[in-house]
Design an enzyme around this catalytic site. Structure first.
Site, PDB file in Angstrom:
ATOM      1  N   GLU A  25      50.440  38.060  40.970  1.00 59.29           N
ATOM      2  CA  GLU A  25      50.878  37.611  39.642  1.00 59.29           C
ATOM      3  C   GLU A  25      50.126  38.312  38.511  1.00 59.29           C
ATOM      4  O   GLU A  25      50.555  38.262  37.356  1.00 59.29           O
ATOM      5  CB  GLU A  25      50.763  36.089  39.531  1.00 59.29           C
ATOM      6  CG  GLU A  25      51.586  35.408  40.609  1.00 59.29           C
ATOM      7  CD  GLU A  25      51.770  33.915  40.434  1.00 59.29           C
ATOM      8  OE1 GLU A  25      51.747  33.436  39.299  1.00 59.29           O
ATOM      9  OE2 GLU A  25      51.950  33.238  41.464  1.00 59.29           O
ATOM     10  N   LYS A  67      34.414  22.619  45.635  1.00 60.53           N
ATOM     11  CA  LYS A  67      34.220  21.510  44.697  1.00 60.53           C
ATOM     12  C   LYS A  67      34.997  20.266  45.124  1.00 60.53           C
ATOM     13  O   LYS A  67      34.732  19.178  44.641  1.00 60.53           O
ATOM     14  CB  LYS A  67      34.692  21.980  43.308  1.00 60.53           C
ATOM     15  CG  LYS A  67      34.407  21.055  42.165  1.00 60.53           C
ATOM     16  CD  LYS A  67      34.904  21.697  40.866  1.00 60.53           C
ATOM     17  CE  LYS A  67      34.782  20.758  39.686  1.00 60.53           C
ATOM     18  NZ  LYS A  67      35.304  21.383  38.457  1.00 60.53           N
ATOM     19  N   LYS A  83      43.327  34.760  36.552  1.00 59.95           N
ATOM     20  CA  LYS A  83      43.061  35.502  37.791  1.00 59.95           C
ATOM     21  C   LYS A  83      42.786  36.975  37.482  1.00 59.95           C
ATOM     22  O   LYS A  83      41.913  37.592  38.091  1.00 59.95           O
ATOM     23  CB  LYS A  83      44.240  35.375  38.761  1.00 59.95           C
ATOM     24  CG  LYS A  83      44.422  34.003  39.376  1.00 59.95           C
ATOM     25  CD  LYS A  83      43.254  33.541  40.239  1.00 59.95           C
ATOM     26  CE  LYS A  83      43.073  34.367  41.488  1.00 59.95           C
ATOM     27  NZ  LYS A  83      41.995  33.823  42.355  1.00 59.95           N
TER      28      LYS A  83
END
Ligand code: NAD
Ligand code: TYD
Length: 359
Positions: free
Chosen positions: A142, A50, A168
Site C-alpha cells: 500500500e 503490546k 507505513k
C-alpha cells in the site's frame, strides 16, 4: 527508490540464534513465530507485543509450551522496554503496527505513534546497542498507492494515500534512513493483502466469512470492483524469512501472491464456499480515498529463490473451513470494542447512495 550499495561491515552477517519478533501476537506475526520455530530448530524467538485489540495470545497457543519461545508484553514505542530486548537479539522482525485502513481514517494519530515513531524507537535501540542485529521492517504494497495498469517495482515512487499507508511508508523510509546514515543492516518487505487463519475479523476475508456464518450482511464498499493481490499467510512468512536471511541490506522486496481479484469475486466465492445466498451482499458507501488496485512485480524476491506455494482457491477454502471450525477463536473477538468500532465504521455509511452502485 534506488538505494546505494556499499560493503557490509562484518557484524551484519553474524549468525542468528535469537530473533525478536515485534507484533508477534497479531495475524502474520504469530504465523511467523510458528514458522520460525518449526523451520529453524536452533533459533530462540522472543515476542514483544503490546496486545492491542488486534493482539491475541490465543494466536500463539500452538507454541506456548516451546522452551525456545518467550513472550513480553510491551510497546515498541517505549525505549526502556525495547532496548534490552534488542540488545539480546541477533535479528529483529517488526510486524508491530496499527494495520487497518478504515481505523486509520477514524484515528490517524495511533498509526503515526506505532507505525512511524515506534519504528524509530526500535531502530534507535539497534543503533544504541552497536548495530549488531539485522532489522527487517514488514511493510506493505500500500506504500505505492493505487495503480490502474501494470505493476509496481521496488524502484517506483511511494505515493501512499491513506493515513495507514502513509504511516507505513514513514516507518519504512525511517528504516532505510538508518541504513544510509548509521549503516545498520536494514531490509524491508512490501507484502500484498494477506489472508489465512487467525486474522482479526475486521479485514475483508475474516469479516465476510464470520458475518456469513451468522447470516449477517457483507458490507461491500462502492462498486465492489477494487482489486487486491491475495497472498496466503504462510507464503508471506516464507518470503520474510528468506529476505531476513538472504536479502541485501538497504533494499526493499515486493512480496505478492499473484492473485489479483476484485472484492466482488472474493465475496461471491466466500458465499459459494459456505453455501450462503448472494442476497447477503450489502453494497455500502465507498471508503474515502479507496485505492482502486494494487499490483506488484515480484521478480526481485523471486531472484532470491522465493515463490508462493499456495493456490488461491484451495487456500481460501481452507481458510473458510478454519473459521467455520474455530468459532471459539473469533466469536469472543466480536464483542465490546469491536462492536463500537463496527457501529462507527459501518453505521454512518450512506446505504441509499450505495444502492446506486449495487453490483
Ligand atoms: P495485526 O493487526 O493482526 O497485528 C498487529 C500486532 O501488532 C498486534 O499483535 C498488536 O498487538 C501489535 N502492536 C500494535 N501496536 C503495537 C505497539 N505499539 N507495540 C507492540 N505491539 C504492537 O496485523 P497483521 O495483519 O498481522 O500485520 C502485521 C504487519 O504486516 C504490519 O506491519 C502490517 O502493516 C504488515 N502487512 C499486513 C498485511 C495484511 O494484509 N494483513 C499486508 C502487508 C503488510
Ligand atoms: P481490507 O481487508 O481492509 O484491506 P486493505 O484496505 O488493506 O486492502 O480491505 C480489502 C478490500 O476490501 C478493500 O478494497 C476494501 C474492501 N472492503 C469492503 O468492501 N468491505 C469491508 O467491510 C472491508 C473491511 C473491506
Amino acid at each position: 527508490m534506488r538505494l546505494s550499495r556499499r560493503a557490509h561491515p562484518s557484524p551484519w552477517r553474524r549468525a542468528i540464534t535469537t530473533i525478536l519478533v515485534t507484533g508477534g501476537a497479531g495475524f502474520i506475526g504469530s504465523e511467523f513465530v510458528r514458522y520460525t520455530l518449526a523451520n529453524h530448530a536452533d533459533y530462540d524467538v522472543v515476542v514483544l507485543d503490546k496486545l492491542t485489540y488486534a493482539g491475541n495470545l490465543d494466536n500463539l497457543r500452538p507454541v506456548s509450551e516451546s522452551p525456545r519461545y518467550r513472550f513480553v508484553q510491551g510497546d515498541i514505542g517505549e525505549a526502556t522496554t525495547v532496548e534490552p530486548l534488542v540488545d539480546g537479539a541477533d535479528a529483529i522482525v517488526n510486524f508491530a503496527a496499527e494495520t487497518h485502513v478504515d481505523r486509520s481514517l477514524l484515528d490517524p494519530g495511533s498509526f503515526i505513534n506505532t507505525d512511524v515513531y515506534g519504528v524509530h524507537v526500535l531502530l534507535e535501540a539497534v543503533r544504541r546497542t552497536g548495530g549488531k542485529a539485522r532489522f527487517l521492517q514488514v511493510s506493505t504494497d500500500e506504500v505505492y498507492g493505487s495503480i490502474e495498469q501494470g505493476s509496481f517495482q521496488e524502484s517506483d515512487r511511494l505515493q501512499p494515500r491513506s493515513p495507514y499507508s502513509a504511516s507505513k511508508a514513514g516507518g519504512e523510509l525511517m528504516a532505510q534512513a538508518y541504513f544510509e546514515t548509521y549503516r545498520l543492516h536494514v531490509v524491508s518487505t512490501r507484502g500484498s493483502n494477506t489472508f489465512g487463519p487467525y486474522q482479526y475479523p475486521e479485514k475483508i476475508i475474516p469479516l465476510f466469512v464470520t458475518n456469513a456464518l451468522d447470516n449477517l450482511p457483507l458490507p461491500l464498499y462502492g462498486d465492489g470492483l477494487n482489486v487486491r493481490d491475495w497472498l496466503y499467510v504462510g507464503d508471506h512468512c516464507s518470503a520474510i524469512d528468506l529476505v531476513l536471511h538472504e536479502g541485501r541490506a538497504g533494499e526493499a522486496y515486493n512480496v505478492g501472491g499473484g492473485n489479483e481479484r476484485t472484492n466482488l469475486y472474493v465475496t461471491e466465492t466466500i458465499l459459494q464456499l459456505l453455501g450462503k445466498p448472494r442476497s447477503l451482499i450489502k453494497p455500502v458507501a465507498d471508503r474515502p480515498g479507496h485505492d482502486r488496485r494494487y499490483s506488484l512485480d515480484c521478480a526481485k524476491v523471486r531472484r532470491l529463490g522465493w515463490q508462493p506455494q499456495r493456490d488461491f482457491l484451495a487456500a481460501l477454502r481452507e481458510t473458510v473451513d478454519w473459521y467455520a471450525a474455530n468459532e471459539w477463536w473469533w466469536r469472543q473477538l466480536k464483542s465490546g470494542e469491536y462492536l463500537d468500532y463496527y457501529k462507527q465504521n459501518y453505521g454512518q455509511r450512506d446505504t441509499a447512495a450505495a444502492e446506486s452502485a449495487r453490483p
